[in-house]
Write a protein that holds these residues in place. Structure first.
Motif, PDB file in Angstrom:
ATOM      1  N   LEU A   1       0.845  -1.194   0.000  1.00  0.00           N
ATOM      2  CA  LEU A   1       0.000   0.000   0.000  1.00  0.00           C
ATOM      3  C   LEU A   1       0.880   1.243   0.000  1.00  0.00           C
ATOM      4  CD1 LEU A   1      -3.176   0.503   2.157  1.00  0.00           C
ATOM      5  CD2 LEU A   1      -1.487   2.331   1.975  1.00  0.00           C
ATOM      6  N   SER A   2       0.637   2.132  -0.957  1.00  0.00           N
ATOM      7  CA  SER A   2       1.485   3.308  -1.129  1.00  0.00           C
ATOM      8  C   SER A   2       0.629   4.543  -1.342  1.00  0.00           C
ATOM      9  CB  SER A   2       2.437   3.131  -2.321  1.00  0.00           C
ATOM     10  OG  SER A   2       3.250   1.989  -2.146  1.00  0.00           O
ATOM     11  N   GLU A   3       1.102   5.661  -0.839  1.00  0.00           N
ATOM     12  CA  GLU A   3       0.365   6.921  -0.965  1.00  0.00           C
ATOM     13  C   GLU A   3       1.347   8.067  -1.182  1.00  0.00           C
ATOM     14  OE1 GLU A   3      -2.951   9.402  -1.142  1.00  0.00           O
ATOM     15  OE2 GLU A   3      -2.877   7.211  -1.056  1.00  0.00           O
ATOM     16  N   LYS A   4       1.054   8.928  -2.155  1.00  0.00           N
ATOM     17  CA  LYS A   4       1.879  10.126  -2.346  1.00  0.00           C
ATOM     18  C   LYS A   4       1.684  11.057  -1.155  1.00  0.00           C
ATOM     19  CE  LYS A   4       0.144  11.108  -6.426  1.00  0.00           C
ATOM     20  NZ  LYS A   4      -0.569   9.840  -6.771  1.00  0.00           N
ATOM     21  N   MET A   5       2.806  11.506  -0.573  1.00  0.00           N
ATOM     22  CA  MET A   5       2.730  12.404   0.565  1.00  0.00           C
ATOM     23  C   MET A   5       2.527  13.843   0.108  1.00  0.00           C
ATOM     24  SD  MET A   5       5.813  10.797   2.859  1.00  0.00           S
ATOM     25  CE  MET A   5       5.731  12.143   4.047  1.00  0.00           C
ATOM     26  N   LYS A   6       1.889  14.617   0.959  1.00  0.00           N
ATOM     27  CA  LYS A   6       1.665  16.034   0.673  1.00  0.00           C
ATOM     28  C   LYS A   6       2.745  16.869   1.371  1.00  0.00           C
ATOM     29  CE  LYS A   6      -3.341  15.408   0.313  1.00  0.00           C
ATOM     30  NZ  LYS A   6      -3.448  15.660  -1.134  1.00  0.00           N
TER      31      LYS A   6
END
Length: 237
Positions: A115-120
């Motif tokens: 599971l991967s998410e672009k950080m802000k």
């Protein structure tokens, strides 16, 4: 490994702002398209949102507008993205991988990665990981209280390669990996639904291509998950 990994911030290197695409000057997805046309091979841009599994210029504009990426002002440009990657493990020691995604346009993107998410911008690793888990596991997760991040497992890896989402766009991936335990997840393969298509287009509206056709960003409709042995090789995406 870093003892202060829980407070690590997304760092876009904006102290050297002149090296990067000026968000205000670009102004819109159409402005970004014009900016890219002067810095990239047109044949590459023409593939975006057309080839299965790719995204379009509006997606890239949303990433820039939401502070998820920087674009280096070079020929060709270089996209930099910080990624929160979560190695969710079950009681048997298996790791949860996202096998593939069904996009809003019906195309399939193969992933085979945690599971991967672009950080802000300004977001900590812990915040990025928890937000990613909540957004992508959704109703299957139930409550954020079920998430236990093992911050002592934190690792950072940097790699540069051509983006599969945006062919021809060199991308620097700064991957922040953390192990996690999430209670009460299904023990067999499962899928989750995410209204990313509605969320990103609801926030940013429509734009128009150079041919005048109405276009919108391409979001994720479904995430497909599988449990694999801990030593299973992770595939590039």
């Amino acid at each position: 490994m870093s003892s202060s990994s829980g407070s690590l911030l997304q760092d876009h290197g904006l102290s050297t702002q002149s090296k990067y695409a000026e968000f205000c000057a670009i102004g819109s997805a159409q402005g970004l398209a014009r900016w890219l046309r002067t810095r990239m091979i047109s044949a590459h841009l023409d593939m975006w949102g057309v080839e299965p599994g790719t995204k379009n210029v509006i997606n890239l504009w949303v990433e820039l507008a939401e502070g998820e990426i920087t674009l280096e002002d070079s020929c060709p440009p270089k996209r930099t993205v910080n990624v929160a990657s979560v190695n969710i493990r079950n009681k048997s020691g298996q790791v949860l991988l996202e096998s593939h995604q069904e996009m809003g346009d019906g195309s399939i993107r193969f992933r085979n990665r945690p599971l991967s998410e672009k950080m802000k911008a300004g977001e900590t690793v812990e915040e990025g990981c928890k937000r990613g888990i909540c957004e992508e596991l959704g109703l299957v997760l139930g409550s954020p209280d079920k998430i236990e991040l093992l911050m002592d497992s934190y690792e950072k890896k940097v790699e540069e390669r051509d983006s599969l989402s945006y062919p021809g766009l060199l991308t620097c991936y700064v991957v922040h990996s953390v192990d996690a335990v999430v209670a009460d997840l299904p023990e067999t393969d499962f899928f989750t639904e995410e209204d990313e298509d509605g969320r990103i287009n609801g926030n940013h509206g429509f734009s128009f291509s150079s041919s005048g056709t109405r276009e919108k960003a391409i979001g994720v409709k479904k995430h497909f998950w599988k449990w694999v042995p801990n030593n299973a090789p992770e595939q590039e995406t």
